[in-house]
Design a protein around this motif. Structure first.
Motif, PDB file in Angstrom:
ATOM      1  N   CYS A 199       0.864  -1.180   0.000  1.00  0.00           N
ATOM      2  CA  CYS A 199       0.000   0.000   0.000  1.00  0.00           C
ATOM      3  C   CYS A 199       0.901   1.231   0.000  1.00  0.00           C
ATOM      4  CB  CYS A 199      -0.897  -0.003   1.233  1.00  0.00           C
ATOM      5  SG  CYS A 199      -1.933  -1.474   1.349  1.00  0.00           S
ATOM      6  N   ARG A 200       0.938   1.945  -1.143  1.00  0.00           N
ATOM      7  CA  ARG A 200       1.837   3.103  -1.256  1.00  0.00           C
ATOM      8  C   ARG A 200       1.115   4.214  -2.017  1.00  0.00           C
ATOM      9  NH1 ARG A 200       7.104   0.086  -3.707  1.00  0.00           N
ATOM     10  NH2 ARG A 200       5.670  -0.041  -5.469  1.00  0.00           N
ATOM     11  N   GLN A 201       1.225   5.422  -1.529  1.00  0.00           N
ATOM     12  CA  GLN A 201       0.593   6.592  -2.154  1.00  0.00           C
ATOM     13  C   GLN A 201      -0.906   6.373  -2.354  1.00  0.00           C
ATOM     14  OE1 GLN A 201       2.863   8.878  -2.374  1.00  0.00           O
ATOM     15  NE2 GLN A 201       4.555   7.451  -2.139  1.00  0.00           N
ATOM     16  N   GLY A 202      -1.501   5.568  -1.505  1.00  0.00           N
ATOM     17  CA  GLY A 202      -2.940   5.324  -1.636  1.00  0.00           C
ATOM     18  C   GLY A 202      -3.300   4.290  -2.698  1.00  0.00           C
ATOM     19  N   TYR A 203      -2.295   3.602  -3.236  1.00  0.00           N
ATOM     20  CA  TYR A 203      -2.556   2.560  -4.234  1.00  0.00           C
ATOM     21  C   TYR A 203      -2.325   1.189  -3.619  1.00  0.00           C
ATOM     22  CZ  TYR A 203      -2.334   6.357  -7.578  1.00  0.00           C
ATOM     23  OH  TYR A 203      -2.579   7.507  -8.251  1.00  0.00           O
ATOM     24  N   PHE A 204      -3.139   0.241  -4.010  1.00  0.00           N
ATOM     25  CA  PHE A 204      -2.915  -1.145  -3.601  1.00  0.00           C
ATOM     26  C   PHE A 204      -2.239  -1.886  -4.752  1.00  0.00           C
ATOM     27  CE2 PHE A 204      -3.873  -5.636  -3.242  1.00  0.00           C
ATOM     28  CZ  PHE A 204      -3.651  -5.887  -1.893  1.00  0.00           C
ATOM     29  N   GLN A 205      -1.073  -2.450  -4.456  1.00  0.00           N
ATOM     30  CA  GLN A 205      -0.313  -3.186  -5.472  1.00  0.00           C
ATOM     31  C   GLN A 205       0.007  -4.582  -4.966  1.00  0.00           C
ATOM     32  OE1 GLN A 205       2.451   0.437  -5.549  1.00  0.00           O
ATOM     33  NE2 GLN A 205       2.954  -0.587  -7.464  1.00  0.00           N
ATOM     34  N   TRP A 244      -5.851  -1.293  -7.243  1.00  0.00           N
ATOM     35  CA  TRP A 244      -6.920  -0.358  -6.911  1.00  0.00           C
ATOM     36  C   TRP A 244      -6.384   0.812  -6.106  1.00  0.00           C
ATOM     37  CZ3 TRP A 244      -7.677  -5.460  -4.668  1.00  0.00           C
ATOM     38  CH2 TRP A 244      -7.441  -5.559  -3.303  1.00  0.00           C
ATOM     39  N   GLN A 245      -7.264   1.816  -5.980  1.00  0.00           N
ATOM     40  CA  GLN A 245      -6.967   2.956  -5.111  1.00  0.00           C
ATOM     41  C   GLN A 245      -7.695   2.755  -3.808  1.00  0.00           C
ATOM     42  OE1 GLN A 245      -7.768   6.440  -7.776  1.00  0.00           O
ATOM     43  NE2 GLN A 245      -5.844   7.116  -6.829  1.00  0.00           N
ATOM     44  N   GLN A 249      -6.933  -4.418   2.612  1.00  0.00           N
ATOM     45  CA  GLN A 249      -5.488  -4.658   2.590  1.00  0.00           C
ATOM     46  C   GLN A 249      -5.129  -6.125   2.673  1.00  0.00           C
ATOM     47  OE1 GLN A 249      -3.511  -2.211   5.473  1.00  0.00           O
ATOM     48  NE2 GLN A 249      -4.498  -0.353   4.734  1.00  0.00           N
ATOM     49  N   ASP A 250      -6.141  -6.987   2.811  1.00  0.00           N
ATOM     50  CA  ASP A 250      -5.868  -8.418   2.960  1.00  0.00           C
ATOM     51  C   ASP A 250      -6.187  -9.113   1.636  1.00  0.00           C
ATOM     52  OD1 ASP A 250      -5.810 -11.099   3.484  1.00  0.00           O
ATOM     53  OD2 ASP A 250      -6.955 -10.983   5.350  1.00  0.00           O
ATOM     54  N   TRP A 251      -5.142  -9.517   0.939  1.00  0.00           N
ATOM     55  CA  TRP A 251      -5.309 -10.090  -0.408  1.00  0.00           C
ATOM     56  C   TRP A 251      -6.110 -11.387  -0.363  1.00  0.00           C
ATOM     57  CZ3 TRP A 251      -5.963  -9.497  -5.155  1.00  0.00           C
ATOM     58  CH2 TRP A 251      -5.658 -10.463  -6.097  1.00  0.00           C
ATOM     59  N   ARG A 252      -5.834 -12.220   0.647  1.00  0.00           N
ATOM     60  CA  ARG A 252      -6.570 -13.491   0.728  1.00  0.00           C
ATOM     61  C   ARG A 252      -8.068 -13.265   0.967  1.00  0.00           C
ATOM     62  NH1 ARG A 252      -1.541 -14.862   1.753  1.00  0.00           N
ATOM     63  NH2 ARG A 252      -0.737 -16.947   1.385  1.00  0.00           N
TER      64      ARG A 252
END
Ligand SMILES: [Zn+2]
Length: 432
Positions: A100-106, A182-183, A190-193
């Motif tokens: 989670c960086r700059q409000g982006y989820f990667q 996503w933003q 924040q939990d990918w699973r």
């Protein structure tokens, strides 16, 4: 529709619906089942009948399909094996991928195999693979997932922020390629699973917790015929799903006793795995077809493996990358791959069989050796020949942009290869 066009439509469909080795195998399995091949379970005992049509998978990512010959047929005519691999270079999601960086989820990704990374930027990416989960009653299950829609992107850095980019761009895979999904202003997850679980629950309402997964990104742009006269096929994973599809169709068209299709995984990372060509999958299946060792060895020595994997066509902008006498052209037929240092398993006799098949089918063939001052690639042919001792020839359709997110082949060559392999699976020309 011409037979070539019809064949290519099937190929395009297969390429577009097989984003991972799991999907490639599931799609092959479906076609084989529809043609009467029954699925064997490696964990159960087998009773094979001569003339019976069988298939067996391992890890869901490798498949062997065969028509059981009688002992007499096997000794007289040998096995006609066609090999290919199901995997392609790609970006795989890491086990704890959340960033989670700059409000982006990667998602953090690993590079699988020799990916040509540049073409992955600015593509409409989707995600597919296998997810393993626990149900509400504590059972372990796996399912396949293919999101189909574009859910991620790896944007390039603007040229204004890197003026040297066209002169000397290099890519750091740890820093530069985590895709943006996503933003967080739109989705504060924040939990990918947990995200995956909602997707799995659409298939199985009893799914309660995602335990693990093997997911990879892929380009959503469908496989297509391109070029002024549609003389090219553009697609991801031509290496080597093109050969898987051609081998499959050859088997289905001519399910003769002794014909075997062997599609293994992990070629792009060296084939050493339970379901790779260096693993015991094929040996295990052959041992169960003929448990008696001497008989099995006699049959193997009278057999031939055609290892089908794509070759490098000579690129008009980079012609000096090829030996001047060995520059395969797209649409001029499958390429026999030869290397004195045994990076390919072809020898003069196995190559002669292939040339004879081409004559019989009136199909063009070409030959490739790498430039003497360059290193040569390799494939499943020499690995299988080393493990099994089976005579082998390496062949493949010429392509451009191997290991790019979108590769290019000639629209006639898959058909040519199919004609040769169909002939081969019915009857192999033999030396006397
Ligand atoms: Zn390959």
């Amino acid at each position: 529709m011409q037979p070539t066009e019809q064949f290519n439509q099937g190929l395009l469909q297969y390429l577009s619906t097989s984003p991972t080795p799991f999907h490639a195998v599931a799609n092959m399995q479906r076609e084989l089942a529809a043609q009467g091949f029954s699925l064997l379970n490696e964990a159960e005992s087998w009773s094979l009948q001569a003339g019976g049509k069988y298939m067996v998978t391992r890890n869901g990512s490798a498949l062997i399909a065969f028509v059981m010959p009688s002992q007499e047929q096997a000794l007289q005519q040998g096995l006609r094996l066609v090999g290919a691999h199901t995997d392609s270079p790609c970006l795989k999601v890491k086990p704890q991928p959340e960033m989670c960086r700059q409000g982006y989820f990667q998602l953090g990704v690993e590079v699988y195999g020799g990916v040509l990374l540049n073409p992955w930027f600015d593509r409409d990416l989707s995600l597919a693979g296998r997810v393993s989960y626990r149900t509400t009653t504590g059972q372990l299950k796996s399912c396949l997932l293919d999101l189909r829609k574009p859910v991620a992107v790896i944007p390039s850095l603007a040229i204004h922020l890197d003026r040297e980019v066209n002169q000397n761009r290099s890519i750091n895979p740890q820093r530069d390629i985590p895709p943006i999904l996503w933003q967080q202003a739109k989705l504060n997850a924040q939990d990918w699973r947990a995200q995956l679980l909602t997707l799995v629950q659409q298939q199985d309402g009893d799914a309660e917790r995602v335990l693990d997964y093997e997911l990879s990104f892929y380009d959503t742009q469908a496989a297509a015929l391109v070029g002024w006269n549609q003389e090219f096929i553009a697609s991801a994973r031509l290496d080597n799903l093109l050969s898987c599809y051609v081998g499959l169709q050859a088997l289905l068209q001519a399910p003769a006793p002794g014909a075997i299709l062997v599609c293994t995984d992990h070629e792009e990372v060296g084939s050493a795995s339970c379901c790779g060509a260096e693993g015991p999958f094929l040996q295990d299946v052959l041992a169960r077809m003929w448990p008696e060792q001497e008989l099995r060895l006699r049959i193997i020595q009278g057999s031939l493996l055609i290892s089908a994997d794509n070759a490098h066509g000579i690129h008009p902008n980079y012609a000096d990358k090829h030996d001047a006498n060995h520059g395969p052209l797209l649409n001029q037929g499958p390429v026999i791959k030869i290397n004195a240092n045994q990076r390919y398993a072809t020898n003069s006799e196995t190559s002669a069989v292939l040339r004879r098949l081409a004559e019989l089918e009136q199909v063009p063939v070409q030959a490739f050796v790498v430039r003497t001052d360059m290193a040569c690639g390799s494939t499943i042919g020499p690995i299988t020949a080393t493990k099994l001792g089976v005579p082998t020839v390496d062949v493949g359709v010429p392509t451009f942009a191997m290991h790019s997110i979108r590769e290019l082949a000639g629209s006639d060559d898959a058909w040519y290869l199919y004609r040769m392999l169909s002939r081969f699976m019915q009857e192999c020309p033999r030396f006397i």
